[in-house]
Every structure is written in structure tokens, then in C-alpha cells.
Design a protein around this motif. Structure first.
Motif, PDB file in Angstrom:
ATOM      1  N   GLU A  71      17.034 -76.642 -25.003  1.00 45.82           N
ATOM      2  CA  GLU A  71      17.247 -78.015 -25.478  1.00 45.82           C
ATOM      3  C   GLU A  71      17.389 -78.929 -24.266  1.00 45.82           C
ATOM      4  O   GLU A  71      18.200 -78.659 -23.374  1.00 45.82           O
ATOM      5  CB  GLU A  71      18.520 -78.117 -26.323  1.00 45.82           C
ATOM      6  N   GLU A  72      16.602 -79.986 -24.224  1.00 44.68           N
ATOM      7  CA  GLU A  72      16.693 -80.934 -23.120  1.00 44.68           C
ATOM      8  C   GLU A  72      17.675 -82.039 -23.482  1.00 44.68           C
ATOM      9  O   GLU A  72      17.512 -82.725 -24.483  1.00 44.68           O
ATOM     10  CB  GLU A  72      15.314 -81.543 -22.825  1.00 44.68           C
ATOM     11  N   GLN A  73      18.691 -82.196 -22.660  1.00 42.42           N
ATOM     12  CA  GLN A  73      19.673 -83.258 -22.829  1.00 42.42           C
ATOM     13  C   GLN A  73      19.480 -84.247 -21.686  1.00 42.42           C
ATOM     14  O   GLN A  73      19.623 -83.870 -20.517  1.00 42.42           O
ATOM     15  CB  GLN A  73      21.098 -82.702 -22.818  1.00 42.42           C
ATOM     16  N   VAL A  90      19.989 -88.685 -25.048  1.00 48.01           N
ATOM     17  CA  VAL A  90      18.951 -88.217 -25.966  1.00 48.01           C
ATOM     18  C   VAL A  90      18.821 -86.709 -25.821  1.00 48.01           C
ATOM     19  O   VAL A  90      18.807 -86.180 -24.700  1.00 48.01           O
ATOM     20  CB  VAL A  90      17.593 -88.895 -25.663  1.00 48.01           C
ATOM     21  N   SER A  94      17.384 -80.680 -32.342  1.00 51.61           N
ATOM     22  CA  SER A  94      17.198 -82.107 -32.602  1.00 51.61           C
ATOM     23  C   SER A  94      16.085 -82.337 -33.615  1.00 51.61           C
ATOM     24  O   SER A  94      16.160 -83.244 -34.448  1.00 51.61           O
ATOM     25  CB  SER A  94      16.875 -82.842 -31.298  1.00 51.61           C
ATOM     26  N   GLU A  95      15.053 -81.511 -33.552  1.00 45.84           N
ATOM     27  CA  GLU A  95      13.940 -81.660 -34.489  1.00 45.84           C
ATOM     28  C   GLU A  95      14.381 -81.358 -35.915  1.00 45.84           C
ATOM     29  O   GLU A  95      13.938 -82.005 -36.868  1.00 45.84           O
ATOM     30  CB  GLU A  95      12.805 -80.709 -34.073  1.00 45.84           C
ATOM     31  N   ARG A 150      15.989 -84.337 -37.799  1.00 42.61           N
ATOM     32  CA  ARG A 150      15.183 -85.492 -38.183  1.00 42.61           C
ATOM     33  C   ARG A 150      14.642 -85.297 -39.591  1.00 42.61           C
ATOM     34  O   ARG A 150      14.306 -84.194 -40.002  1.00 42.61           O
ATOM     35  CB  ARG A 150      14.015 -85.679 -37.210  1.00 42.61           C
ATOM     36  N   ASP A 166      16.420 -83.341 -27.012  1.00 44.22           N
ATOM     37  CA  ASP A 166      15.086 -83.000 -27.501  1.00 44.22           C
ATOM     38  C   ASP A 166      14.946 -81.489 -27.520  1.00 44.22           C
ATOM     39  O   ASP A 166      15.219 -80.820 -26.526  1.00 44.22           O
ATOM     40  CB  ASP A 166      14.017 -83.623 -26.589  1.00 44.22           C
TER      41      ASP A 166
END
Length: 198
Positions: free
Chosen positions: A141-143, A175, A181-182, A185, A177
Motif C-alpha cells: 500500500e502506498e501512503q 493519500v 484503498s480500492e 471506493r 493507494d
């Protein structure tokens, strides 16, 4: 006589050398760079473009809104007609309406992080324009934390640290990603149905 001839020949030789080689102007330079000079008793605060500043982001926000609306309306119209040959004719119209509405909105957020940013510009009044970005990867996970703002030099501590609450024109973006996170949504079909108002 010989000494005078030797002296004359030395002067001619020096004149020839001076005519062949141009002597540049002599100029004095400082022994230190004034743009980067710092006294021995100075602290380690950032003061020029490219210096690093540590920002402690301590942002907490909470908002709550309540709304309640009640309206009542009632109208009445009555009419009586009397004819000699027919029975009385009575007509009446009554119109009434009630509306009750209410809503509540509540939101709370909290962001605690620390990142080091750079001085990208110095304002005419001496304020430092800060900008920087920090990217973390946790379980694929990219933070991403991005910060921009304007700081007064006196708000920076002796340890070269400033609180985010002391930044002017601050823009803090956090943010995430990745798969988590997906999953949070809404699907495109749900957004489309919401857009239609269903």
C-alpha cells in the motif's frame, strides 16, 4: 657607465614585458561566502533555499451539523348554494399539507505524522516557503503525504522543527493507494445510480 647601461637595459626589459602581458585589475574577495556564513553561536535553523526543515503534522478536525425543519399548512374553502326547485347544493374544498424534514452531518479526522521538507523560496518579508513529500510503502500500500506552506523563521524551534499548526497557507495531502484503498471506493455503477438520484 656600465651600471647605467645595465639599469637602462633592465628598464627596457620590464617595459617590454609589461607591453606583452596585460596586468589584470587586483580585487579583494571575502574569505567566506556571505550567503552561507553562520556565526559560531548561531542555531541550526533553516534560513536559505535548499535547507531542510522537520514538520510535525498534528491536525485534528471535528464538525457536526444538525438541521430540523417542520412546516404545516391548511387551507379551507366552503360554499353553499340554495336553489328553489332543487335541494341545497353544498361544495367544499379543503387543502392541507405537512412536511417534516431533518438531517445530521458529523465528521471527524485526525492526522499525526512527521516529515522533513525543503525551503523552496524566501518571501520578501523573510518567510520561508516550504514544500516536500513523503512516500511510505506498507504491505504493497502506498501512503503519500504531501505538504506545502509558509513558515516564519521565529516559529522554527532551535532543533529545526516546526508544528504544522504554525504554517500559513498550509496544504496537507494524505493519500493511500492500493488494494485496501480500492476496496473502500464505490463501484462505478453505484456512483452512476447515485448521480441519477436513485
Amino acid at each position: 657607465m656600465k651600471i647605467a647601461k645595465k639599469t637602462k637595459s633592465v628598464i627596457v626589459l620590464l617595459a617590454a614585458l609589461c607591453s606583452n602581458f596585460s596586468i589584470g585589475a587586483v580585487r579583494a574577495e571575502s574569505l567566506y561566502s556571505e550567503s552561507s556564513f553562520r556565526p559560531l553561536t548561531a542555531d541550526n535553523k533553516a534560513f536559505r533555499i535548499g535547507d531542510a526543515v522537520t514538520v510535525q503534522v498534528l491536525e485534528t478536525s471535528s464538525a457536526s451539523t444538525n438541521a430540523d425543519t417542520t412546516t404545516r399548512r391548511k387551507n379551507g374553502v366552503n360554499a353553499d348554494f340554495s336553489l328553489t326547485r332543487n335541494p341545497n347544493i353544498t361544495a367544499g374544498v379543503n387543502v392541507g399539507g405537512d412536511f417534516d424534514g431533518g438531517g445530521r452531518t458529523q465528521r471527524a479526522s485526525k492526522l499525526l505524522t512527521q516529515l522533513t521538507v525543503s525551503v523552496i523560496a524566501i518571501q520578501p518579508n523573510g518567510d520561508l516557503q516550504l514544500a516536500g513529500e513523503q512516500i511510505l510503502y506498507v504491505n504493497d500500500e502506498e501512503q503519500r503525504v504531501k505538504l506545502e506552506g509558509r513558515a516564519r523563521p521565529q516559529d522554527i524551534s532551535d532543533g529545526n522543527i516546526i508544528l504544522s499548526t504554525r504554517l500559513a497557507d498550509a496544504r496537507i495531502t494524505y493519500v493511500g493507494d492500493g488494494d485496501l484503498s480500492e476496496r473502500q471506493r464505490r463501484g462505478w455503477w453505484r456512483r452512476f445510480v447515485d448521480w441519477l438520484g436513485f
